[in-house]
Write an enzyme that holds these catalytic residues in place. Structure first.
Site, PDB file in Angstrom:
ATOM      1  N   ARG A 106      33.784  60.395  29.481  1.00 22.60           N
ATOM      2  CA  ARG A 106      33.134  61.539  28.890  1.00 22.60           C
ATOM      3  C   ARG A 106      31.864  61.998  29.836  1.00 22.60           C
ATOM      4  O   ARG A 106      30.983  61.106  29.979  1.00 22.60           O
ATOM      5  CB  ARG A 106      32.573  61.103  27.469  1.00 22.60           C
ATOM      6  N   THR A 110      28.411  67.177  28.926  1.00 23.36           N
ATOM      7  CA  THR A 110      29.567  68.222  28.311  1.00 23.36           C
ATOM      8  C   THR A 110      30.203  67.541  27.362  1.00 23.36           C
ATOM      9  O   THR A 110      31.048  68.426  26.409  1.00 23.36           O
ATOM     10  CB  THR A 110      30.399  68.909  29.342  1.00 23.36           C
ATOM     11  N   ASP A 202      29.369  52.064  20.472  1.00 20.90           N
ATOM     12  CA  ASP A 202      30.097  52.047  21.901  1.00 20.90           C
ATOM     13  C   ASP A 202      31.294  51.100  22.117  1.00 20.90           C
ATOM     14  O   ASP A 202      30.615  49.738  22.417  1.00 20.90           O
ATOM     15  CB  ASP A 202      29.460  52.306  23.061  1.00 20.90           C
ATOM     16  N   ASP A 205      31.341  49.227  25.525  1.00 20.27           N
ATOM     17  CA  ASP A 205      30.020  48.216  25.660  1.00 20.27           C
ATOM     18  C   ASP A 205      30.185  47.036  24.972  1.00 20.27           C
ATOM     19  O   ASP A 205      29.922  45.840  25.250  1.00 20.27           O
ATOM     20  CB  ASP A 205      28.753  48.991  25.374  1.00 20.27           C
TER      21      ASP A 205
HETATM   22  N1  URA Z   1      33.481  56.297  21.945  1.00 23.72           N
HETATM   23  C1  URA Z   1      32.824  55.148  21.147  1.00 23.72           C
HETATM   24  O1  URA Z   1      32.975  53.918  21.907  1.00 23.72           O
HETATM   25  N2  URA Z   1      32.316  55.216  19.921  1.00 23.72           N
HETATM   26  C2  URA Z   1      32.334  56.177  19.296  1.00 23.72           C
HETATM   27  O2  URA Z   1      31.463  56.232  18.300  1.00 23.72           O
HETATM   28  C3  URA Z   1      32.711  57.279  20.029  1.00 23.72           C
HETATM   29  C4  URA Z   1      33.361  57.395  21.059  1.00 23.72           C
END
Ligand code: URA
Length: 211
Positions: A106, A110, A202, A205
């Site tokens: 992503r 944007t 995330d 991560d």
């Molecule tokens: N991607 C993620 O890893 N966590 C989110 O909350 C949204 C997108």
């Protein structure tokens, strides 16, 4: 516009493991294991419609008329990088499946998906595809990944995530109304940073320990 068929898996084992996954104090090792275990359990439901044929086998006691999977081949397509965390789990259920990879990230400004890698099984047109990503957030990456897969004419496409939200489900349903969505939870909303609330943070991560 009607939403796609959305299957929210409320099995107690999945829900229990999801709670552990959400906890911010769960470390990467346990997080990875939980993602894999949940994917394995979800795969059980997402493959419920696989056809069977009757065969005979000899047990130590007698001949049994029994069933084996028949006629359909699967491919799992994890979206890099967080989708990789689900691959071991689903392969432990369907070891003969092939695995393709699609790399999308992503754009932090944007929030739009950018494709940087795509390698799919050469016989994907003979396969039923399950696209994997633990998070269905804006839906942007899932929509793009599925568009890439559709160009290769697979027999069908399903999408399996762990946490979804109304915004992602709506966007994916509008872009690909034919794709069934399997998830363990539909959370409240997206925040302004594109994170699912309450979500689990995330996923990439936390799987790979990069933060
Ligand atoms: N991607 C993620 O890893 N966590 C989110 O909350 C949204 C997108």
């Amino acid at each position: 516009m009607e939403e796609n068929q959305v299957f929210i898996m409320d099995h107690p084992l999945i829900q229990h493991k999801l709670t552990l996954l959400r906890n911010k104090n769960t470390g990467s090792k346990e997080f990875r294991e939980l993602i894999s275990e949940i994917a394995m359990l979800m795969c059980y439901e997402a493959t419920r419609d696989l056809p069977l044929k009757e065969v005979e086998v000899e047990t130590p006691v007698a001949v049994a008329r029994t069933k084996v999977l028949y006629g359909r081949k699967l491919a799992f397509i994890p979206i890099l990088r967080a989708g990789i965390g689900m691959v071991d789990g689903v392969l432990s259920m369907v070891p003969a499946a092939k695995v393709g990879h699609i790399g999308l990230y992503r754009d932090p400004n944007t929030l739009e998906p950018v494709e940087y890698y795509s390698k799919l099984p050469c016989d994907i047109d003979e396969r039923e595809v399950i696209v994997l990503d633990p998070m269905l957030a804006t839906g942007g990456t899932a929509i793009d990944a599925i568009s890439i897969v559709k160009k290769k004419n697979p027999k069908s496409i399903k999408f399996m995530c762990i946490v979804s939200c109304p915004e992602g489900i709506k966007a994916l349903s509008e872009a690909h109304p034919d794709v069934k969505i399997y998830c363990a939870a539909k959370d409240q909303k997206l925040n302004k940073h594109g994170y699912i609330v309450p979500g689990l943070g995330d996923a990439g991560d936390r799987i790979f320990g990069t933060k």
